[in-house]
Enzyme design. Structure first.
Site, short mmCIF file in Angstrom:
data_model
loop_
_atom_site.label_atom_id
_atom_site.label_comp_id
_atom_site.label_asym_id
_atom_site.label_seq_id
_atom_site.Cartn_x
_atom_site.Cartn_y
_atom_site.Cartn_z
N ARG A 114 59.68 47.94 68.79
CA ARG A 114 59.16 49.31 68.73
C ARG A 114 58.86 49.72 67.29
NH1 ARG A 114 64.42 51.51 71.70
NH2 ARG A 114 64.23 49.39 72.49
N LYS B 71 71.20 37.76 68.09
CA LYS B 71 71.31 37.58 69.54
C LYS B 71 72.39 36.55 69.85
CE LYS B 71 66.59 38.75 70.89
NZ LYS B 71 66.92 39.84 71.80
N GLU C 52 63.51 45.69 67.42
CA GLU C 52 62.53 45.59 66.34
C GLU C 52 61.10 45.80 66.80
OE1 GLU C 52 63.54 43.07 68.06
OE2 GLU C 52 61.64 42.04 68.45
N1 BES Z 1 62.30 40.70 72.39
C1 BES Z 1 63.39 41.42 72.93
C2 BES Z 1 63.21 41.76 74.42
C3 BES Z 1 63.15 40.62 75.38
C4 BES Z 1 64.24 40.33 76.17
C5 BES Z 1 62.01 39.88 75.56
C6 BES Z 1 64.18 39.30 77.08
C7 BES Z 1 61.95 38.85 76.47
C8 BES Z 1 63.03 38.57 77.25
C9 BES Z 1 63.56 42.74 72.18
O1 BES Z 1 63.20 42.73 70.85
C10 BES Z 1 65.01 43.09 72.23
O2 BES Z 1 65.77 42.39 71.65
N2 BES Z 1 65.33 44.16 72.94
C11 BES Z 1 66.66 44.62 73.05
C12 BES Z 1 66.65 46.11 72.77
C13 BES Z 1 68.00 46.71 72.65
C14 BES Z 1 68.69 46.23 71.40
C15 BES Z 1 67.83 48.21 72.62
C16 BES Z 1 67.13 44.34 74.46
O3 BES Z 1 66.35 44.49 75.40
O4 BES Z 1 68.26 43.90 74.62
ZN ZN Z 2 61.83 41.35 70.29
MN MN Z 3 64.79 42.11 69.59
#
Ligand code: BES
Ligand code: ZN
Ligand code: MN
Length: 486
Positions: A337, A263, A335
């Site tokens: 899902r 991230k 991750e």
């Molecule tokens: N844990 C994150 C989602 C999230 C975002 C939770 C903001 C709380 C606040 C999740 O694992 C994630 O990283 N999702 C990605 C998915 C994408 C790579 C398809 C996302 O939402 O950017």
């Molecule tokens: Zn996550």
């Molecule tokens: Mn994630």
């Protein structure tokens, strides 16, 4: 410690007092002198204040005028927020006790007010040496001169205390940083909650997960120094109203760095909250068991951190899930899902009447509706979701339904494997839900709580940090199913 609520039948002598009424003319006789009444009248009728306060030297008197609002959901929410505000004043004065006087028998609003006081007094101070700002409120005494339904009221208050304690525990788990809360520690904390509440629990370790071929959970765990866990909590009371259980599944990513798809910048900042779904499941089961609700419920909590260690998954890897389906991992940051899919597949053996998952799953859900509610989707559970939505209004953990249209499902089909874990840039919360649906054959509700699970800035009784979103919602829903909502 959060304060507890008790029902008494006597007025408290010379202590902080909150009188809760619908309008000025309903103020009980004998409490206020003429000068106070004039002051109150001016504040409420001219200045339209809903909380009015004055000092009687050794204690404070507050009057809360319940909002003249037809919408029950909004009216209760206003009461919670007013409770939070008054709790703020009382804690600032280092008060330990307060009495709430309910002369009109408005117990729904009064309990909502007390709920706001309790949740608003929550703090996470485990790592603070300086306890100067520690809240002091310990006891909230409710009394009314409408005692007919006293027995019922007693039960409601007992349940409310259990529920609010559960919300506080949920928040504690979320607020704990990954330096303490590894997957193993999470599972131990949940086991403690099971023992305390009388629920059963079992922790599946890495060896067991390998034997079960949980390729999603094990795959996400590959880049970590810490082993994964899968915690099962079960409440199966004699005389349960349902034969087939309701299964709750929670995403337990104890820290989400994104993995190899690390991230960027600030987007990793609050990723200790990525186990909020699992925390809500644990806390809900804890509340249900403690309240001895006659409902058969199972909680499934897959847990790991998501890190870019040497052995971590890379883009293009193909993994085999618990149900035998293959998944092409195109983005290691999707991750949630992967670990949920294994848990949803594992849920099948319980022959559930309904499975509800809670997950901080997508940023897309936050972009779609913000932090004022959660995204919901359903398959074969349209009626159940309607009931859950009404619980959402009751407790103000509101749900917005998105569709499970087939076309979105096509977008997570892979050329090389059965599925891919990444859809197109649009409607990411829906393609995530469609991905999960592939692992279900039972009535299914998916809740994406990425928005409301965690807030950086204090928002009334929701506090700051982990909010505990989902616990009050699910507890209300289960009470409805149990037919014991009083
Ligand atoms: N844990 C994150 C989602 C999230 C975002 C939770 C903001 C709380 C606040 C999740 O694992 C994630 O990283 N999702 C990605 C998915 C994408 C790579 C398809 C996302 O939402 O950017
Ligand atoms: Zn996550
Ligand atoms: Mn994630």
């Amino acid at each position: 410690m959060i304060p507890s609520i008790i029902l008494t039948n006597k007025e408290q002598e010379l202590g902080h007092l909150v009188v809760i009424v619908t309008k000025f003319s309903k103020l009980p006789a004998g409490i206020f002198n003429a000068a106070e009444k004039t002051y109150l009248k001016g504040q409420v009728e001219t200045l339209k204040q809903d909380v009015v306060s004055f000092n009687r030297l050794s204690y404070w008197v507050y009057v809360y005028f319940i909002k003249d609002e037809k919408d029950r959901s909004k009216r209760l929410e206003e009461s919670r927020k007013a409770g939070d505000k008054v709790a703020g004043f009382l804690n600032a004065q280092k008060a330990a006790r307060v009495a709430l006087f309910d002369p009109e028998g408005k117990s729904d609003e009064v309990l909502a007010f007390a709920e706001g006081m309790v949740l608003g007094s929550y703090q996470f101070l485990k790592y603070k040496k300086d306890r100067e700002k520690e809240n002091t409120l310990e006891t909230i005494e409710i009394y009314t001169n409408m005692p007919e339904e006293a027995g019922e009221e007693e039960t409601r208050i007992t349940r409310l205390n259990i529920l609010l304690d559960s919300v506080a525990r949920c928040r504690d788990l979320i607020n704990e940083p990954n330096s303490f809360l590894t997957a193993t520690v999470f599972s131990k904390e949940v086991e403690k909650m099971a023992v305390e509440s009388g629920a059963k629990s079992e922790v599946l370790n890495k060896q067991k997960l390998t034997a079960l071929k949980m390729g999603g959970l094990l795959g996400v765990n590959l880049g970590s120094h810490e082993p994964p866990t899968f915690t099962v909590m079960e409440w199966h009371p004699a005389g349960a109203k349902n034969k087939k259980p309701i299964v709750l599944v929670g995403k337990g990513v104890v820290y989400d760095t994104g993995g190899m798809n690390l991230k960027p910048g600030d987007s990793m900042l609050n990723m200790k909250d990525d186990m909020s779904g699992a925390a809500a499941v644990a806390a809900t089961l804890y509340a249900i068991a403690k309240a001895r609700l006659p409902i058969y419920v199972v909680g499934l909590m897959p847990a790991t951190d998501n890190r870019p260690g040497e052995k971590a998954l890379v883009s293009g890897d193909i993994i085999t899930m618990h149900n035998g389906m293959t998944v092409e991992v195109l983005n290691t940051d999707a991750e949630g899902r992967l670990i949920l899919a294994d848990a949803l597949s594992y849920a099948t053996q319980y022959d559930p009447s309904l499975v509800i998952d809670l997950a901080t799953l997508t940023g897309a859900s936050v972009r779609a509706i913000g932090k004022f509610g959660a995204v919901a989707m359903q398959a074969k559970a349209a009626k159940e979701l309607e009931t859950l939505k009404s619980s959402g209004y009751e407790v103000y953990e509101r749900l917005v339904e998105f569709p499970m249209w087939d076309e979105y499902g096509e977008q997570v089909k892979s050329d090389l494997a059965d599925l891919k874990n990444l859809g197109p840039p649009e409607a990411g919360m829906i393609t995530a839900g469609k991905f999960l649906e592939q692992f279900t054959a039972y009535p299914y509700i998916h809740l994406d709580i990425a928005g409301p699970a965690f807030i950086e800035k204090r928002d009334a009784y929701r506090g700051q940090g982990g909010t505990g979103f989902g616990v009050r919602l699910l507890f209300d829903y289960i009470q409805k199913i149990a037919g014991t909502g009083v």
